[in-house]
Design a protein around this motif. Structure first.
Motif, short mmCIF file in Angstrom:
data_model
loop_
_atom_site.label_atom_id
_atom_site.label_comp_id
_atom_site.label_asym_id
_atom_site.label_seq_id
_atom_site.Cartn_x
_atom_site.Cartn_y
_atom_site.Cartn_z
N SER A 53 1.01 -1.29 0.04
CA SER A 53 0.01 -0.03 -0.01
C SER A 53 0.91 1.13 -0.09
O SER A 53 0.49 2.51 -0.45
N ASP A 54 2.19 1.17 0.53
CA ASP A 54 3.19 2.18 0.28
C ASP A 54 4.24 1.43 -0.37
O ASP A 54 5.07 0.56 0.10
N VAL A 55 4.56 1.77 -1.81
CA VAL A 55 5.92 1.01 -2.46
C VAL A 55 7.08 1.22 -1.51
O VAL A 55 8.04 0.36 -1.79
N ASN A 56 7.24 2.18 -0.61
CA ASN A 56 8.42 2.30 0.23
C ASN A 56 8.74 1.63 1.42
O ASN A 56 9.50 1.64 1.80
N ASP A 57 7.55 1.07 1.56
CA ASP A 57 7.45 0.24 2.86
C ASP A 57 6.95 -1.16 2.75
O ASP A 57 6.04 -1.56 2.61
N SER B 64 4.21 -3.12 4.23
CA SER B 64 2.94 -2.62 3.91
C SER B 64 1.98 -3.71 2.97
O SER B 64 1.20 -3.11 2.27
N THR C 139 -5.70 4.71 -7.18
CA THR C 139 -5.57 5.69 -6.19
C THR C 139 -3.98 6.23 -6.42
O THR C 139 -3.55 7.09 -5.83
N LYS D 252 -1.50 4.48 -6.27
CA LYS D 252 -0.37 3.71 -5.56
C LYS D 252 0.15 2.48 -6.16
O LYS D 252 1.29 2.11 -5.95
#
Ligand SMILES: Nc1ncnc2c1ncn2[C@@H]1O[C@H](COP(=O)(O)OP(=O)(O)OP(=O)(O)O)[C@@H](O)[C@H]1O
Ligand SMILES: [Mg+2]
Length: 299
Positions: free
Chosen positions: A216-220, A223, A239, A241
């Protein structure tokens, strides 16, 4: 009890096999379309383990069908021929010369490497491209302007796959298509795999990629969305994302599930035995996309 101590390790192994029994029963005879992404194929050791998993699936009664990518192999060859790689919205701009190289590398190198590995491990694999038996028939894709021989799949003829499955073979498919104009077209491997999964009404469609799942967060990395139903997946597409290579991936999962595939999964192909973890354990891994999703449902 004495016996238990003496054979402790072996009993633990036997128990692991028994844990897989409900899944083996459930999926015996089921068709599983597996898309193996080019970027998850780079590590030779992992690649071999993926091949072992596929051969094991076949021996326990599932019908795996493999569709592969090959971006890194293609880039390397184009580079050595001094041909520049250009992309528009994640799609390779494919002029005539590039198409020749794409086909040569995908069908001649990447496809045959996979086939050889599967055969070496004890599977019976046959490699074909979407041109064989007119498996994939395409038209020029103009949605992103004129980017050359990039194809939009118009027809899928699965007779050739069925013939191989009937005889116990593992089909390995390179995503090149024949055009209605007789030319060769380069099609996105995710899209090709999704269309094939739809046509086969596959029980599972699994995309092995180089990321943990849909984030849901490409840098995390933590997620990962573990389950998502069709409505939520369509909403997620809007969205912003989902970017780059994840766009065709999620799109083709949505379409496949809409058109009769029971479950689509986006999982990490770099993770040791990720295919077995997904199919034979309660937890599953990565992201599962289903018409409806329930918390206790991994089947
Ligand atoms: N929301 C997201 N969650 C996870 N990955 C994302 C997301 N948005 C974009 N991505 C990107 O999508 C990439 C996966 O697609 P990519 O096309 O690179 O790999 P592939 O399809 O497995 O390989 P190939 O195209 O060679 O067959 C990830 O590495 C990641 O950078
Ligand atoms: Mg991709």
């Amino acid at each position: 009890m004495i016996k238990r101590q003496k054979y402790g390790d072996e009993i633990a192994k036997a128990e692991i096999l028994i844990e897989a029994l409900p899944y083996i029963k459930k999926f015996s005879g089921a068709t599983v379309v597996i898309k193996y992404g080019g970027n998850a194929m780079i590590d030779c050791q992992i690649k071999k383990m993926v091949m072992q998993d596929i051969v094991l699936l076949k021996y326990v009664g599932l019908n795996p069908v493999i569709v592969h990518g090959g971006g890194p192999d293609i880039n390397k060859m184009l580079e050595s021929l001094n041909i520049e790689s250009k992309f528009v919205n994640g799609l390779r701009v494919t002029d005539e010369k590039t198409m020749e190289v794409v086909e040569m590398v995908l069908t001649g190198k990447t496809n045959k490497e996979i086939v050889s590995m599967l055969n070496e491990i004890g599977g019976k694999a046959i490699g074909i491209s979407g041109k064989d038996g007119k498996l994939l028939v395409a038209e020029k894709d103009t949605a992103n302007g004129d980017i050359g021989y990039v194809g939009k799949i118009e027809e899928v003829n699965i007779d050739v796959i069925k013939m191989m499955l009937d005889k116990g073979f593992i089909p390995v498919i390179a995503p090149c298509a024949v055009g209605k104009d007789g030319k060769t077209y380069n099609v996105n491997a995710d899209t090709a795999a999704g269309k094939i999964a739809e046509a086969l009404k596959a029980e599972k469609f699994i995309l092995l990629t180089d990321v943990e799942g849909i984030l849901s967060d490409v840098n995390d990395k933590s997620s990962v969305i573990s389950r998502i139903d069709l409505d939520a997946a369509k909403e997620l597409m809007t969205t912003g994302k989902i970017t780059g290579g994840m766009i065709p991936k999620l799109k083709c999962c949505i379409q496949a599930v809409e058109n009769g595939v029971k479950r689509a999964h986006i999982i990490d192909g770099r993770l040791t035995h990720s295919l077995l973890l997904e199919i034979f354990t309660d937890e599953g891994i990565g992201t599962m996309i289903g018409k409806e999703c329930f918390d206790d449902d991994n089947l």
